[in-house]
Design a protein around this motif. Structure first.
Motif, mmCIF file in Angstrom:
data_model
loop_
_atom_site.group_PDB
_atom_site.id
_atom_site.type_symbol
_atom_site.label_atom_id
_atom_site.label_comp_id
_atom_site.label_asym_id
_atom_site.label_seq_id
_atom_site.Cartn_x
_atom_site.Cartn_y
_atom_site.Cartn_z
ATOM 1 N N PHE A 201 -35.563 99.074 -18.795
ATOM 2 C CA PHE A 201 -34.858 99.361 -20.037
ATOM 3 C C PHE A 201 -35.252 100.749 -20.542
ATOM 4 N N ARG A 202 -34.289 101.531 -20.995
ATOM 5 C CA ARG A 202 -34.477 102.905 -21.468
ATOM 6 C C ARG A 202 -34.798 103.866 -20.330
ATOM 7 N N ARG A 203 -34.767 103.400 -19.093
ATOM 8 C CA ARG A 203 -35.030 104.280 -17.965
ATOM 9 C C ARG A 203 -33.773 104.494 -17.139
ATOM 10 N N ARG A 204 -32.693 103.887 -17.580
ATOM 11 C CA ARG A 204 -31.419 104.045 -16.885
ATOM 12 C C ARG A 204 -30.481 104.877 -17.761
ATOM 13 N N ASP A 205 -29.430 105.381 -17.144
ATOM 14 C CA ASP A 205 -28.486 106.186 -17.915
ATOM 15 C C ASP A 205 -27.590 105.337 -18.805
ATOM 16 N N SER A 206 -27.264 104.142 -18.326
ATOM 17 C CA SER A 206 -26.394 103.300 -19.138
ATOM 18 C C SER A 206 -27.152 102.052 -19.583
ATOM 19 N N VAL A 207 -26.648 101.430 -20.641
ATOM 20 C CA VAL A 207 -27.280 100.215 -21.147
ATOM 21 C C VAL A 207 -26.965 99.057 -20.206
#
Lengths: 179, 302
Positions: free
Chosen positions: A76-82
């Motif tokens: 979580f928060r490490r990807r470009d999209s939610v």
């Protein structure tokens, strides 16, 4: 690009039946054992396994639930999209039960780790084992192994495994695509 | 979406994705273990420059159930009283490494101003008489549970429209979702040009209730009224209060919402507020799930 059919000539049905028999061998009549399939792609496999087991165990109920691990992932928060969540549907407690986690592909092991975290909301299981249709060996990032495996394949990071089951609009095919 | 400054700034698909995520969080908060670890590395400051019970507790619970670290601040017990500016106050708090700010402020537009000057993500928990986006989202989420969809749904908003941020946010949200909106109240409490937003205006409560599928009863915001907008609360209550008698005369299942706090006996009688048709406590429950969804979706966008 090379595309390899991992279960040619209807072998998938044979493998699924074999996995069910292995489960029966270990857990008998499923009195203290429950199935938890992982959202989103493990649930089609999970439903299939649960149907097969129900047919193999006349008069018995096989408890089956679907678990979404989105809120428990470590990226979580490490990807470009939610990451979009899916529905969790577990209508029983797993307290003191043997839990079989079901997913289509075992790869880095991170989804399985998140699942072990997520399922604790439903109690403390007696034991946990993992069933996966495809095990991408040598790709693990965590100390996690499957107990019931459909097929083991050696893959590279750049390879891709796609599971297309009838229930999801596919035609029961599992492909390994090599770049 | 980087901030949630108002419903005006988000799209219909944003609203739907908030609802879908909120469905999942509603499941989560109804389990024995109501907590998920998604926001475990996030620190959130709740800055309340205006009084609040429901919104503040709801946000705090939503944050805690997502495992965020939370700091609370209320203007009445802070250095704001000593003359510090808004920007200085917020920058000082952000210097302590805060990722998100949930703010309620008496001045309309305070959040938009802040969003231009600071790095942290901002969620509007009410700015004066302007917007209260999470309230509108939870109202619509509750309507969605009752009616399924919004196309053609008729929703009336009754009461002090002029001083209500809930009214404006609800109008934006309901219209984006495809519902029809009518506002109703004494002429002095309805903004002159509200028709330009595409809502119907009525001064007749009974006629409005006959038209509506659901009604949102607003409180008279006496604290924001600098002059007398109507002769007496008693008269207001007689003309615009919702009581059992009117409700029974409609002979239909009108769904009743209220954003709270209720002034029992003014805009709504106890009998109606506690009736089966009122979904006021459902709104409060849904508020936590909807706020979890907003926090999750905002925090997840890198």
């Amino acid at each position: 690009m090379k595309k390899l059919d991992l279960f040619p000539d209807g072998k998938l049905d044979v493998t699924l039946l074999r996995l069910c028999h292995q489960l029966l061998e270990n857990y008998g009549d499923f009195e203290d054992t429950v199935l938890l399939a992982l959202q989103p792609r493990g649930v089609y496999l999970g439903r299939r396994i649960s149907q097969l087991l129900t047919a193999l165990l006349p008069g018995k109920t096989v408890l089956y639930g679907e678990l979404d691990v989105t809120f428990f992932r470590d990226d979580f928060r490490r990807r470009d999209s939610v990451l979009e969540p899916n529905k969790t549907q577990v209508d029983f407690l797993i307290e003191n039960k043997n839990v079989i986690l079901i997913d289509d592909v075992l790869y880095t092991g991170r989804t399985t780790r998140a699942a072990m975290d997520a399922m604790l909301a439903f109690g403390r299981p007696k034991s946990v084992e993992l069933l996966a249709l495809v095990d991408r060996r040598h790709q693990r990032e965590l100390p996690i192994e499957g107990s019931f495996i459909g097929i083991t394949v050696d893959t590279l990071d750049t390879d891709h495994v796609t599971v297309e089951l009838r229930e999801a609009g596919g035609e029961d095919k599992v492909f390994l695509t090599e770049k | 979406m980087r901030h949630l400054l108002g419903i005006k700034y988000i799209s219909e698909s944003d609203i739907h994705s908030i609802f879908q995520t909120a469905d999942n969080f509603k499941d989560v908060i109804n389990r024995p273990i109501k907590k998920v670890p998604s926001l475990r590395d996030t620190t959130i400051a709740n800055l309340f420059f205006e009084n609040s019970t429901r919104t503040r507790i709801s946000f705090e619970l939503a944050e805690k159930r997502l495992s965020a670290d939370v700091v609370n601040f209320s203007a009445s017990s802070s250095s704001v009283k000593k003359g510090e500016t808004l920007l200085d106050t917020v920058n000082n708090i952000l210097a302590m490494k805060v990722d998100m700010v949930v703010m309620r402020h008496p001045n309309p537009g305070a959040h938009v101003f802040l969003s231009k000057h600071i790095d942290a993500q901002i969620i509007n928990a009410g700015d004066g008489t302007h917007e209260h986006p999470t309230q509108a989202l939870l109202d619509c989420f509750s309507l969605r549970e009752k009616f399924g969809e919004f196309k053609g749904l008729k929703v009336a908003i009754v009461g002090d429209i002029t001083h209500s941020r809930v009214a404006l946010s609800n109008i934006f949200a309901l219209q984006k979702l495809g519902a029809k909106v009518r506002v109703c109240g004494p002429p002095t409490l309805i903004p002159k040009h509200i028709g330009s937003l595409g809502v119907e205006v009525s001064y007749d409560l009974k006629d409005t209730l006959r038209w509506a599928d659901a009604v949102n009863m607003l409180r008279i915001q006496l604290e924001r009224q600098d002059i007398a907008y109507f002769p007496s609360l008693r008269e207001y209550s007689q003309l615009y209060g919702l009581d059992k008698e009117i409700l029974d005369s409609l002979k239909k299942d009108l769904v009743i919402l209220h954003p709270g706090p209720i002034n029992r006996g003014v805009e709504i009688t106890s009998e109606v507020a506690d009736s089966e048709q009122a979904i006021i406590l459902d709104q409060v429950e849904n508020g936590v799930a909807v706020r979890m969804a907003v926090l999750y979706l905002l925090a997840g966008a890198k």
